[in-house]
Design a protein around this motif. Structure first.
Motif, short mmCIF file in Angstrom:
data_model
loop_
_atom_site.label_atom_id
_atom_site.label_comp_id
_atom_site.label_asym_id
_atom_site.label_seq_id
_atom_site.Cartn_x
_atom_site.Cartn_y
_atom_site.Cartn_z
N ILE A 100 0.86 -1.18 0.00
CA ILE A 100 0.00 0.00 0.00
C ILE A 100 0.90 1.23 0.00
CG2 ILE A 100 -1.83 1.26 1.19
CD1 ILE A 100 -2.62 -1.38 2.53
N PHE A 101 0.70 2.08 -1.00
CA PHE A 101 1.45 3.32 -1.15
C PHE A 101 0.49 4.50 -1.11
CE2 PHE A 101 4.22 0.30 -3.33
CZ PHE A 101 5.49 0.72 -2.98
N ALA A 102 0.97 5.64 -0.66
CA ALA A 102 0.24 6.90 -0.76
C ALA A 102 1.07 7.86 -1.60
CB ALA A 102 -0.01 7.49 0.63
N LEU A 103 0.40 8.59 -2.47
CA LEU A 103 1.08 9.57 -3.31
C LEU A 103 1.16 10.90 -2.58
CD1 LEU A 103 2.32 10.18 -6.12
CD2 LEU A 103 0.01 10.80 -6.87
N SER A 104 2.32 11.52 -2.61
CA SER A 104 2.48 12.83 -1.98
C SER A 104 2.85 13.85 -3.04
CB SER A 104 3.54 12.77 -0.89
OG SER A 104 4.79 12.41 -1.44
N GLY A 105 2.59 15.11 -2.74
CA GLY A 105 2.92 16.18 -3.66
C GLY A 105 1.92 17.30 -3.56
N GLU A 106 2.21 18.39 -4.23
CA GLU A 106 1.35 19.56 -4.10
C GLU A 106 0.02 19.42 -4.85
OE1 GLU A 106 3.07 22.67 -7.34
OE2 GLU A 106 4.29 22.38 -5.55
N ASP A 107 -0.08 18.47 -5.76
CA ASP A 107 -1.32 18.28 -6.52
C ASP A 107 -2.28 17.27 -5.92
OD1 ASP A 107 -0.49 20.13 -8.43
OD2 ASP A 107 0.54 18.60 -9.61
#
Length: 123
Positions: A100-107
């Motif tokens: 399980i991954f979570a995407l990070s970033g300003e969008d």
């Protein structure tokens, strides 16, 4: 929530290509969401990657090398009771090939994981 099942061919070019296509597809979804959604989406990627986290040249490696993707097990899991393969064994025996991954970033919206564990065991 994006759920996937990558090739069973361990550390193969096919598995890496699938992971690369998946990351590009998610990037396109996030880009499209800028136009169609009023709020930033939270993005979670989960599934059977058919590769443990220590395997080089795998689909897991392709995703985890992109620093925008955070392995939630590494963030909140333990080294104990993490096995998801073989499926009929207890979580304390085997290896973890489901992730399980979570995407990070300003969008994207931030995903906070309070806890994570493997549920189940021998059938």
């Amino acid at each position: 929530l994006v759920c996937t099942h990558l090739s069973h061919k361990f550390c193969s070019a096919e598995q890496r290509r699938q992971a690369q296509q998946l990351v590009r597809w998610v990037d396109a979804l996030v880009e499209d969401s800028k136009v169609s959604l009023s709020a930033k989406p939270a993005v979670i990627l989960c599934g059977d990657l058919n590769a443990p986290p220590f395997a080089p040249w795998s689909g897991y490696a392709v995703i985890s090398e992109d620093k925008r993707w955070k392995d939630l097990w590494k963030a909140k899991g333990t080294w104990f009771h993490q096995a998801t393969f073989p499926a009929k064994s207890a979580p304390s025996v085997g290896i973890r090939i489901d992730h399980i991954f979570a995407l990070s970033g300003e969008d994207v919206a931030r995903v906070d994981c309070g806890a994570i564990r493997v549920v189940g065991g021998a059938a």
